[in-house]
Design an enzyme around this catalytic site. Structure first.
Site, short mmCIF file in Angstrom:
data_model
loop_
_atom_site.label_atom_id
_atom_site.label_comp_id
_atom_site.label_asym_id
_atom_site.label_seq_id
_atom_site.Cartn_x
_atom_site.Cartn_y
_atom_site.Cartn_z
N GLY A 1 7.49 0.95 4.93
CA GLY A 1 6.35 1.87 4.91
C GLY A 1 5.32 1.48 3.87
O GLY A 1 4.50 2.31 3.45
N PRO B 1 8.92 -4.41 -0.12
CA PRO B 1 10.09 -4.12 0.72
C PRO B 1 9.77 -4.29 2.20
O PRO B 1 8.66 -4.00 2.64
CB PRO B 1 10.38 -2.64 0.40
CG PRO B 1 9.76 -2.38 -0.92
CD PRO B 1 8.58 -3.30 -1.03
N ASP C 1 -3.10 -1.62 9.57
CA ASP C 1 -3.15 -1.63 8.11
C ASP C 1 -3.70 -2.95 7.55
O ASP C 1 -3.84 -3.09 6.33
CB ASP C 1 -1.74 -1.43 7.51
CG ASP C 1 -1.17 -0.05 7.79
OD1 ASP C 1 -1.96 0.88 8.06
OD2 ASP C 1 0.06 0.10 7.74
N ALA D 1 0.14 -7.06 4.74
CA ALA D 1 -0.32 -7.84 3.58
C ALA D 1 -0.23 -9.34 3.89
O ALA D 1 -1.15 -10.11 3.59
CB ALA D 1 0.52 -7.49 2.35
N GLY E 1 4.02 -4.42 4.09
CA GLY E 1 4.24 -5.79 3.65
C GLY E 1 3.84 -6.80 4.71
O GLY E 1 3.21 -7.83 4.40
N LYS F 1 0.84 -1.21 0.00
CA LYS F 1 0.00 0.00 0.00
C LYS F 1 0.86 1.25 0.00
O LYS F 1 2.00 1.24 0.47
CB LYS F 1 -0.95 0.04 1.21
CG LYS F 1 -0.28 0.08 2.60
CD LYS F 1 0.11 1.45 3.08
CE LYS F 1 0.82 1.40 4.44
NZ LYS F 1 1.66 2.57 4.72
P1 ATP Z 1 3.81 -0.36 8.00
O1 ATP Z 1 3.87 0.50 6.77
O2 ATP Z 1 2.55 -1.18 8.10
O3 ATP Z 1 4.14 0.32 9.26
P2 ATP Z 1 6.27 -1.48 7.08
O4 ATP Z 1 5.95 -1.69 5.65
O5 ATP Z 1 7.10 -0.28 7.43
O6 ATP Z 1 4.94 -1.48 7.87
P3 ATP Z 1 6.76 -4.26 7.39
O7 ATP Z 1 7.47 -4.74 6.19
O8 ATP Z 1 5.32 -4.56 7.50
O9 ATP Z 1 7.02 -2.71 7.61
O10 ATP Z 1 7.55 -4.87 8.65
C1 ATP Z 1 7.76 -4.19 9.88
C2 ATP Z 1 8.46 -5.17 10.82
O11 ATP Z 1 7.55 -6.24 11.11
C3 ATP Z 1 9.67 -5.85 10.18
O12 ATP Z 1 10.83 -5.13 10.46
C4 ATP Z 1 9.67 -7.23 10.81
O13 ATP Z 1 10.50 -7.24 11.97
C5 ATP Z 1 8.25 -7.47 11.30
N1 ATP Z 1 7.49 -8.52 10.56
C6 ATP Z 1 6.71 -9.45 11.11
N2 ATP Z 1 6.14 -10.23 10.18
C7 ATP Z 1 6.54 -9.77 9.00
C8 ATP Z 1 6.27 -10.15 7.65
N3 ATP Z 1 5.47 -11.19 7.36
N4 ATP Z 1 6.84 -9.44 6.67
C9 ATP Z 1 7.63 -8.37 6.97
N5 ATP Z 1 7.95 -8.00 8.21
C10 ATP Z 1 7.41 -8.67 9.23
#
Ligand code: ATP
Length: 297
Positions: free
Chosen positions: A101, A97, A139, A107, A104, A10
């Site tokens: 942000g 990634p 999210d 998702a 992922g 997103k």
């Molecule tokens: P958001 O935008 O929702 O705040 P983000 O995109 O910045 O999230 P994510 O990739 O969702 O970050 O991951 C944040 C943290 O969550 C990662 O650093 C990891 O330690 C933990 N995590 C737990 N499960 C997962 C997963 N299935 N995929 C990615 N990270 C995960």
């Protein structure tokens, strides 16, 4: 038997952040868009008496090693919520990634909930799945819904909105992620007097209904961009560079550090991609809006 569910990354086209509530969460008024970068989550039953298993693989630009494979992984947390003790084997193929942000993790949580529902032929109503999703994270409900949607509360109260555009994006992930809680803490330091009510996306909603990229570009708004750039000044340089190379507007995605650039067309996004690829290791294009979590095959 196994079930594979695809869930999208997103962007936040608008991210209005208010002062923290008594429960510590920041009230949000946000407009999400699902774009064509995907995680695929495959769930099958594991033999009775065994523990959950998780394997994570990633595209070349994804730091799969940064994803926990223990019970803290959001896909396994989702299954722990709904599986009543039975064990599952889970594979996550990541394109989104990590800590970028782009939600992922959310998702993957949404995909695991839907895969479990279909694997066991539960066919739960949408509102039940959405309630399970909201318990997992702010999210996660949007990851189920997809498209373009407004999120309020902590972002978990999701309402689809009219979007007449096909929007072309260039996406530049960073090699090292940013912690979402850290970016919110920095927002609080920079804005100790933030209003209780977050900024509303009035002009952005009008721009989405017109489908007009120049108008949407002007209306993009992210209250977390300033703290993210303050923590990572190079993100500001990247945004300036993308705009100088022809993007209509660059912005930090959610809490960063991924930066996204709205372009005027598919050709425009290819030109910006080519220009930025001279200086940045990973540059991708994506289109939105795309569907929420859905079965493959
Ligand atoms: P958001 O935008 O929702 O705040 P983000 O995109 O910045 O999230 P994510 O990739 O969702 O970050 O991951 C944040 C943290 O969550 C990662 O650093 C990891 O330690 C933990 N995590 C737990 N499960 C997962 C997963 N299935 N995929 C990615 N990270 C995960």
């Amino acid at each position: 038997m196994s079930v594979t569910v695809r869930a999208a990354a997103k962007l936040n086209l608008h991210l209005g952040v208010g002062a923290p509530r008594e429960d510590g969460f920041h009230p949000l008024d946000t407009v999400y868009q699902a774009i064509s970068l995907y995680d695929d989550v495959t769930v099958s039953e594991a033999p009775a008496g065994s523990a959950d298993e998780l394997v994570v693989t990633g595209s070349s630009h994804v730091d799969a090693a940064g994803v926990p494979t223990d019970a803290t992984n959001i896909a396994l947390r989702a299954l722990a919520e709904v599986a009543c003790g039975s064990a599952h084997a889970v594979q996550i193929a990541k394109q989104v990634p990590v800590a970028g942000g782009m939600a992922g993790g959310s998702a993957d949580g949404a995909a695991a909930l839907l895969a479990h529902d279909r694997l066991h032929d539960l066919r739960q109503p949408d509102d039940l799945l959405l309630a399970q999703a909201a318990r997992l994270g702010s999210d996660v409900p949007f990851s189920l819904v997809g498209g373009t949607a407004r999120g309020r509360g902590r972002g978990e109260v999701v309402e689809p909105i009219v979007d007449h555009g096909t929007w072309w994006w260039v996406v530049v992930p960073a090699a090292v992620g940013l912690s979402t809680p850290e970016v919110y803490r920095h927002f609080d330091r920079l804005h100790p007097d933030a209003p209780a009510q977050p900024a509303e996306p009035t002009e952005l909603l009008a721009a989405l209904a017109t489908g007009e990229p120049v108008r949407l570009a002007r209306a993009l708004h992210n209250d977390l961009q300033e703290p993210a750039i303050d923590l990572r000044p190079e993100l500001g340089d990247l945004i300036e560079r993308g705009e100088a190379e022809g993007a209509l507007r660059g912005m930090v995605s959610g809490s960063g550090p991924t930066c996204v650039f709205l372009c005027d067309s598919q050709e425009g996004s290819t030109e910006v991609l080519t220009a930025l690829s001279a200086s940045y290791d990973v540059v991708l294009t994506a289109v939105g809006p795309v569907a929420g979590a859905h079965l493959l095959g």
